[in-house]
Design a protein around this motif. Structure first.
Motif, PDB file in Angstrom:
ATOM      1  N   GLU A   1       0.854  -1.191   0.000  1.00  0.00           N
ATOM      2  CA  GLU A   1       0.000   0.000   0.000  1.00  0.00           C
ATOM      3  C   GLU A   1       0.891   1.243   0.000  1.00  0.00           C
ATOM      4  N   ALA A   2       0.551   2.227  -0.817  1.00  0.00           N
ATOM      5  CA  ALA A   2       1.451   3.346  -1.099  1.00  0.00           C
ATOM      6  C   ALA A   2       1.885   4.095   0.156  1.00  0.00           C
ATOM      7  N   SER A   3       0.933   4.465   1.015  1.00  0.00           N
ATOM      8  CA  SER A   3       1.282   5.222   2.226  1.00  0.00           C
ATOM      9  C   SER A   3       2.156   4.384   3.153  1.00  0.00           C
ATOM     10  N   ALA A   4       1.841   3.102   3.247  1.00  0.00           N
ATOM     11  CA  ALA A   4       2.647   2.211   4.098  1.00  0.00           C
ATOM     12  C   ALA A   4       4.078   2.134   3.575  1.00  0.00           C
ATOM     13  N   ASN A   5       4.237   2.123   2.249  1.00  0.00           N
ATOM     14  CA  ASN A   5       5.590   2.064   1.681  1.00  0.00           C
ATOM     15  C   ASN A   5       6.399   3.312   2.007  1.00  0.00           C
ATOM     16  N   VAL A   6       5.739   4.474   2.064  1.00  0.00           N
ATOM     17  CA  VAL A   6       6.437   5.708   2.441  1.00  0.00           C
ATOM     18  C   VAL A   6       6.945   5.602   3.874  1.00  0.00           C
ATOM     19  N   TYR A   7       6.080   5.164   4.777  1.00  0.00           N
ATOM     20  CA  TYR A   7       6.485   4.986   6.176  1.00  0.00           C
ATOM     21  C   TYR A   7       7.624   3.971   6.279  1.00  0.00           C
ATOM     22  N   LEU A   8       7.519   2.916   5.501  1.00  0.00           N
ATOM     23  CA  LEU A   8       8.518   1.850   5.533  1.00  0.00           C
ATOM     24  C   LEU A   8       9.895   2.395   5.153  1.00  0.00           C
ATOM     25  N   ALA A   9       9.969   3.132   4.064  1.00  0.00           N
ATOM     26  CA  ALA A   9      11.240   3.669   3.594  1.00  0.00           C
ATOM     27  C   ALA A   9      11.844   4.650   4.586  1.00  0.00           C
ATOM     28  N   GLN A  10      10.979   5.298   5.383  1.00  0.00           N
ATOM     29  CA  GLN A  10      11.450   6.263   6.373  1.00  0.00           C
ATOM     30  C   GLN A  10      11.711   5.632   7.735  1.00  0.00           C
ATOM     31  N   GLY A  11      11.468   4.331   7.860  1.00  0.00           N
ATOM     32  CA  GLY A  11      11.686   3.645   9.131  1.00  0.00           C
ATOM     33  C   GLY A  11      10.722   4.065  10.219  1.00  0.00           C
ATOM     34  N   ARG A  12       9.532   4.526   9.828  1.00  0.00           N
ATOM     35  CA  ARG A  12       8.532   4.977  10.813  1.00  0.00           C
ATOM     36  C   ARG A  12       7.656   3.780  11.183  1.00  0.00           C
ATOM     37  N   THR A  13       8.243   2.831  11.880  1.00  0.00           N
ATOM     38  CA  THR A  13       7.590   1.531  12.070  1.00  0.00           C
ATOM     39  C   THR A  13       7.475   1.108  13.522  1.00  0.00           C
ATOM     40  N   ILE A  14       7.646   2.024  14.442  1.00  0.00           N
ATOM     41  CA  ILE A  14       7.564   1.643  15.862  1.00  0.00           C
ATOM     42  C   ILE A  14       6.169   1.099  16.173  1.00  0.00           C
ATOM     43  N   GLY A  15       6.151  -0.055  16.829  1.00  0.00           N
ATOM     44  CA  GLY A  15       4.903  -0.744  17.150  1.00  0.00           C
ATOM     45  C   GLY A  15       4.572  -1.860  16.181  1.00  0.00           C
ATOM     46  N   CYS A  16       5.231  -1.869  15.013  1.00  0.00           N
ATOM     47  CA  CYS A  16       4.906  -2.842  13.968  1.00  0.00           C
ATOM     48  C   CYS A  16       5.714  -4.123  14.138  1.00  0.00           C
ATOM     49  N   PHE A  17       5.038  -5.237  13.957  1.00  0.00           N
ATOM     50  CA  PHE A  17       5.643  -6.541  14.159  1.00  0.00           C
ATOM     51  C   PHE A  17       6.938  -6.690  13.366  1.00  0.00           C
ATOM     52  N   TYR A  18       8.010  -7.058  14.056  1.00  0.00           N
ATOM     53  CA  TYR A  18       9.294  -7.459  13.489  1.00  0.00           C
ATOM     54  C   TYR A  18      10.114  -6.307  12.909  1.00  0.00           C
ATOM     55  N   ILE A  19       9.527  -5.148  12.680  1.00  0.00           N
ATOM     56  CA  ILE A  19      10.268  -4.091  11.987  1.00  0.00           C
ATOM     57  C   ILE A  19      10.366  -2.824  12.828  1.00  0.00           C
ATOM     58  N   GLU A  20      10.271  -2.952  14.152  1.00  0.00           N
ATOM     59  CA  GLU A  20      10.277  -1.752  14.990  1.00  0.00           C
ATOM     60  C   GLU A  20      11.567  -1.539  15.761  1.00  0.00           C
ATOM     61  N   SER A  21      12.457  -2.540  15.815  1.00  0.00           N
ATOM     62  CA  SER A  21      13.685  -2.381  16.592  1.00  0.00           C
ATOM     63  C   SER A  21      14.569  -1.324  15.936  1.00  0.00           C
ATOM     64  N   PRO A  22      15.464  -0.703  16.703  1.00  0.00           N
ATOM     65  CA  PRO A  22      16.364   0.288  16.092  1.00  0.00           C
ATOM     66  C   PRO A  22      17.164  -0.277  14.926  1.00  0.00           C
ATOM     67  N   ALA A  23      17.645  -1.520  15.067  1.00  0.00           N
ATOM     68  CA  ALA A  23      18.437  -2.115  13.989  1.00  0.00           C
ATOM     69  C   ALA A  23      17.606  -2.288  12.725  1.00  0.00           C
ATOM     70  N   MET A  24      16.360  -2.739  12.881  1.00  0.00           N
ATOM     71  CA  MET A  24      15.514  -2.947  11.705  1.00  0.00           C
ATOM     72  C   MET A  24      15.105  -1.622  11.091  1.00  0.00           C
ATOM     73  N   ARG A  25      14.795  -0.638  11.896  1.00  0.00           N
ATOM     74  CA  ARG A  25      14.416   0.661  11.349  1.00  0.00           C
ATOM     75  C   ARG A  25      15.598   1.298  10.613  1.00  0.00           C
ATOM     76  N   GLY A  26      16.806   1.095  11.143  1.00  0.00           N
ATOM     77  CA  GLY A  26      17.993   1.586  10.459  1.00  0.00           C
ATOM     78  C   GLY A  26      18.209   0.886   9.129  1.00  0.00           C
ATOM     79  N   LEU A  27      17.980  -0.429   9.105  1.00  0.00           N
ATOM     80  CA  LEU A  27      18.132  -1.182   7.855  1.00  0.00           C
ATOM     81  C   LEU A  27      17.118  -0.711   6.816  1.00  0.00           C
ATOM     82  N   LEU A  28      15.878  -0.499   7.225  1.00  0.00           N
ATOM     83  CA  LEU A  28      14.848  -0.042   6.294  1.00  0.00           C
ATOM     84  C   LEU A  28      15.238   1.299   5.672  1.00  0.00           C
ATOM     85  N   ARG A  29      15.825   2.170   6.475  1.00  0.00           N
ATOM     86  CA  ARG A  29      16.233   3.482   5.950  1.00  0.00           C
ATOM     87  C   ARG A  29      17.452   3.348   5.038  1.00  0.00           C
TER      88      ARG A  29
END
Length: 1017
Positions: free
Chosen positions: A516-544
């Motif tokens: 989903e387009a809006s979700a992809n924007v958040y994903l690329a920016q690492g704005r994922t706190i609270g989201c399963f498996y992708i909220e840790s600092p390491a994962m958010r850094g990798l996404l960015r």
């Protein structure tokens, strides 16, 4: 002659590992031996295989003990005999009753009583065991006349003098006593060792009848086990044919549901899978899983099917998984193929709140006689060993703590500690106690007690006494019924949205969330706190770093973040290639064609199969043999060698140079050990997208759900912060608005009573129950009359502001509660049949600091609600740079003021370093790196706000600040206290999230053995 052998599966008693016991029996010339562990059959199946490999006849049985006293020994004459003993002991385990002094009337079991416990009358199948040292008692007429029912009893418990000491230590641990207080009855006799068969027989040379009876038992005990046939429930219907008919019909219906009416590729894949499933007789396994999912759907539960089962289009069509194997090029052979001897399993997750309902259905639907959890052995671990053994030797608590906390090199070197170390290390990896597998369920065709004794742990679901590996060996495939809070986040969010907004979302339809387009924007920016498996600092850094903006990249990210992949250096290489696609060459055209999605890197286990198939020319099934063997799951070296030989022969036949094939096989060997199942990553990615979609479009509802499911990677405060940033108004608990869990009214969040420190949980649940039953609380007095709560609990509610609806200040309420409750009689509560107006007291007006509430909140919630932590600082300075500007400051020094969220310790070749996660005054997140030299001078000093000085480093779109100096900033004095010592203690309640890893340091660029250029030949 060995009818009573204990292995280390006789917990806290036997000292001999099972393999060692079998080898010792062979060395002693045994032609037959019996494994009779105490009240368990944990090791019998490995014992049977081990004995048969060395030409020893295996006898299996149980030594029945009650309250540490030997009652009798049972030896199974056949399979029915084992089942009889299993059922007998299971019943006593379930009923918590003591074992009878005399054995029940078994029909297919030979019973041996110890001499000191022998009944006067023996049945035909019952005997008296006499030890060599007891033979002198046969002179006495009482025993001489009973020789015709005697057998040789030479128990085996330990091997050496040192192990005898170890046995006594185990007994002291079991009895929770110190070594010096052990009594002879508490441990075995010093003669319980395995001696040569000739030596035993020579002891009984004058008693040929005893020898003959012993040989008779050995002849009569012929327990045989077929390891090759499946022991699972055979059919879902009543026959294999009907199972296949039903599975085919369901698959065809599901095919149309998933792919429409005309999709030849999907239909061809479906028919091929059905053929393999039928060939391997797995239709029943699929249908039972489908039945569980069908029940789950009927209850409105959300589930996630993941693991290698997601490689199956049948599973996708049946709704077991939500992963399309065609979209991701997933090989069915990774899950099931004709060469796979060990069974596969489906991993299915439910919300942690709903899993027990699913378990109750499975046990009820398929019968408690035929269903049980896998067991598992909890071993003696490093820290617990020194604590347990140290207690045996009488060490005080302070020394036990030091032994458990510190490495052996730092232990004191006195004689007692050296003994603790010596015997402690002997116990390393010994089983200590049995427990329940976290998720593995067995569903058998025959009663489960045909194979094992069952125990009933506190959770009230029976467990077998062997682990998942033994279950697999004997032909029982497990169903993994898991739970996780991530599904609770999703499920509860959907319910809260419907309640709060009247909008019903079908989150099970992954088409609305995936990519989903809006979700992809958040994903690329690492704005994922609270989201399963992708909220840790390491994962958010990798996404960015990846600017991850689509499903397939998220699938890859979910895999390369895994410890094995990252440890190998492939995460770093993947990031480089993703951001620099023109700066590397594909190693070989096959890598470009088959692994182009991952830039020629074997990120997934399925990639091993691809290369074996498309470069080496092997079948997908043989590729899976390579994958399993190299990841440590294959047990047959011969099978691996054959596939390896076939790989080189086939590669040569396809014209590939030998050197090229050698390098590619080396890469396969290197990658297979760390690569991750793609279907597993894809399942994680789908769930991550579901979470992210809800966070993007319904952020307040989503954060309330996360809070009510007790969070994820971070503490509650961070999710409260996220909700506030999304526009929510945060309120402290209120007796008329809050429940035990956090409540949402529009955009107003009322924190739940569950978050209050020191408030009784049952009482906090009762507050909402009573309010729903009899209406809102009209006054403090009304609350006290209706809720059976003591003054201390009422004060907790008072200080958090839960009675603010009364319009009175906390100080006024404090006076009122004292007046009401000091003379209050609890027996009068609830007896007020005629409602009376609340008493009015003339209360003084007391001045109150605006920050007193914040300090109350820190004390009771661990974080402030009525203001931010920055408002409580003594300084008004808020930093020179905000997070929004960091990308403009690459390689520049910045000074920031920030609130600490989390720290993580990681190893490097220079020593341990830390990564920190922070928020600035505007509420935005950023990350810092703290190297060992900086940490030595500027250590972390607990939760709170810090002044930071460091240099910004931008690594593939992701800024990190390398800290050179930092200092913790003081809060204002706590205005609630005049005592100077207490005015600075409350701020210590501010928390941080702490984690660490004990992996080896990541490799440097030159250590990553993956060529970036094509090989020349």
């Amino acid at each position: 002659m060995y009818l009573n052998c204990h292995s280390f599966h006789s917990l806290r008693y036997g000292t001999i590992p099972l393999d060692d016991l079998i080898r010792q029996a062979a060395d002693c010339g045994a032609t037959a031996a019996a494994l009779t562990d105490i009240n368990t059959v944990t090791g019998i199946y490995d014992f049977i295989r081990g004995c048969e490999a060395l030409g020893i006849k295996p006898l299996v049985g149980i030594e029945f003990r009650c309250r540490h006293k030997l009652r009798y020994i049972g030896l199974a004459r056949n399979a029915e005999g084992l089942a009889e003993m299993n059922r007998f002991l299971t019943q006593h385990n379930f009923d918590k009753t003591v074992l009878p002094l005399a054995a029940p009337n078994f029909s297919e079991v030979s019973i041996i009583y110890p001499l000191e416990n022998a009944p006067l009358i023996l049945r035909e199948n019952e005997y008296i065991g006499i030890r060599p040292e007891q033979l002198q008692k046969l002179i006495v007429s009482e025993w001489k006349s009973r020789q015709e029912k005697m057998v040789i009893l030479q128990p085996v418990t330990f091997r050496t003098k040192k192990e005898y000491e170890l046995h006594k230590i185990l007994r002291a641990i079991d009895l929770n006593t110190i070594f010096s207080k052990l009594k002879p009855a508490d441990y075995c006799r010093h003669s319980e060792i395995m001696v040569a068969a000739e030596r035993i027989l020579s002891c009984y040379g004058q008693y040929p009848g005893i020898i003959a009876n012993t040989e008779k038992i050995i002849r009569e005990c012929n327990f045989e086990f077929d390891f090759k046939t499946s022991k699972n429930k055979k059919f879902y219907t009543n026959s294999r044919k009907n199972d296949m008919s039903l599975l085919t019909a369901l698959a065809k219906d599901g095919l149309e549901w998933r792919y429409g009416k005309n999709n030849p590729e999907a239909e061809s894949r479906m028919l091929r899978e059905l053929e393999i499933i039928d060939q391997l007789e797995f239709s029943g396994y699929f249908l039972i899983t489908w039945d569980i999912i069908k029940y789950s759907n009927s209850k409105g539960f959300l589930h996630i099917g993941r693991g290698s089962g997601a490689n199956s289009i049948i599973a996708y069509c049946l709704g077991i998984t939500d992963i399309c194997p065609l979209e991701l090029d997933l090989y069915f052979e990774r899950f099931l193929n004709e060469n796979r001897k060990s069974p596969p399993d489906f991993d299915i997750d439910w919300s942690w709140k709903e899993r027990d309902v699913i378990l109750e259905y499975i046990f009820g639907r398929y019968g408690y006689e035929n269903v049980a959890f896998c067991g598992t052995n909890v071993e003696f671990k490093y820290r617990s060993i020194f604590r347990e053994v140290g207690k045996v030797y009488g060490l005080p608590k302070e020394e036990l703590d030091a032994l458990a906390k510190n490495p052996m090199a730092l232990h004191s070197q006195n004689k007692v500690v050296k003994k603790v170390q010596e015997y402690g290390m002997l116990l390393l990896k010994y089983p200590n106690q049995r427990s329940m597998h976290s998720c593995g369920i067995l569903i058998s065709e025959e009663p489960i007690t045909n194979y094992s004794v069952l125990e009933m742990p506190p959770k009230a679901f029976p467990i077998v006494l062997f682990d998942m590996h033994t279950a697999e060996d004997i032909g029982l495939e497990k169903f993994d019924i898991l739970s996780q809070r991530g599904i609770g986040h999703i499920d509860d969010t959907v319910k809260i949205i419907e309640q709060n907004r009247g909008i019903r979302i079908n989150i099970r339809d992954t088409r609305i969330s995936k990519n989903e387009a809006s979700a992809n924007v958040y994903l690329a920016q690492g704005r994922t706190i609270g989201c399963f498996y992708i909220e840790s600092p390491a994962m958010r850094g990798l996404l960015r770093r990846l600017k991850c903006g689509d499903y397939k990249t998220l699938v890859a990210a979910s895999s390369i973040i895994r410890p094995g992949v990252a440890q190998s250096g492939m995460m770093k290489e993947y990031i480089f290639r993703h951001n620099n696609p023109s700066k590397f060459e594909y190693f070989h055209p096959v890598f470009e064609k088959e692994l182009g999605e991952t830039y020629g890197i074997m990120v997934y286990q399925e990639d091993v199969i691809k290369i074996a198939l498309h470069y080496g020319g092997l079948s997908a099934a043989d590729g899976d043999i390579l994958r399993r063997a190299m990841s440590g799951k294959g047990r047959s070296k011969a099978a691996l060698q054959k596939v390896k030989d076939d790989f080189f022969i086939s590669a040569a036949a396809k014209g590939h140079p030998e050197a090229l094939s050698q390098e590619i096989y080396r890469q396969i060997e290197s990658f297979a050990g760390y690569s991750f199942c793609k279907a597993h990553s894809a399942s994680y990615a789908v769930e991550s997208y579901q979470s992210l979609y809800l966070k993007v479009h319904y952020p307040i509802e989503f954060m309330v759900a996360v809070i009510n499911n007790q969070g994820g990677f971070y503490r509650t405060e961070i999710y409260v912060h996220e909700a506030r940033m999304a526009g929510a108004v945060i309120h402290t608990p209120c007796v008329n608005r809050s429940g035990y869990e956090t409540a949402l009214y529009g955009s107003n969040i009322y924190l739940g009573f569950m978050h209050l420190q020191g408030l009784d949980s049952k009482l906090s649940q009762f507050i909402a129950f009573e309010r729903e039953r009899n209406g809102i609380y009209k006054s403090l007095e009304d609350f006290i009359n209706r809720v059976p709560m003591g003054i201390e609990n009422v004060k907790v509610l008072l200080f958090i502001g839960a009675f603010r609806f009364t319009g009175k200040t906390k100080n006024q309420l404090l006076v009122q509660v004292s007046l009401l409750m000091n003379n209050f009689k609890p027996e009068n509560r609830g007896l007020m049949l005629i409602e009376q107006p609340a008493k009015e007291f003339k209360l003084p007006v007391l001045e109150r600091s605006v920050f007193e509430d914040a300090f109350d909140e820190i004390e009771l919630l661990n974080f402030p609600v009525s203001c931010t932590v920055f408002d409580l600082l003594q300084t008004n300075y808020r930093g020179d740079v905000m997070v929004r500007d960091l990308l403009k400051h690459h390689k520049k020094q910045v000074r920031m003021l920030a609130y600490l969220i989390s720290t993580k310790q990681v190893p490097t070749k220079r020593g341990n370093m830390y990564f920190g996660t922070w928020i600035d005054h505007e509420g935005a997140y950023f990350d810092t790196a703290h190297f060992p030299d900086s940490l030595a001078k500027n250590p972390f000093q607990g939760g709170g706000c810090y002044l930071l000085l460091g240099t910004v480093e931008i690594d593939y779109h992701f800024p990190t600040i390398t800290i050179s100096r930092m200092a913790k900033m003081p809060f204002i004095p706590d205005p609630r206290y005049s005592d100077s010592d207490k005015r600075y203690t409350t701020q210590h309640n501010i928390k941080q999230d702490v984690s660490s890893t004990h992996r080896q340091p990541y490799p440097q660029d030159h250590e990553i053995s993956l060529p970036r250029h094509r090989m020349k030949f």
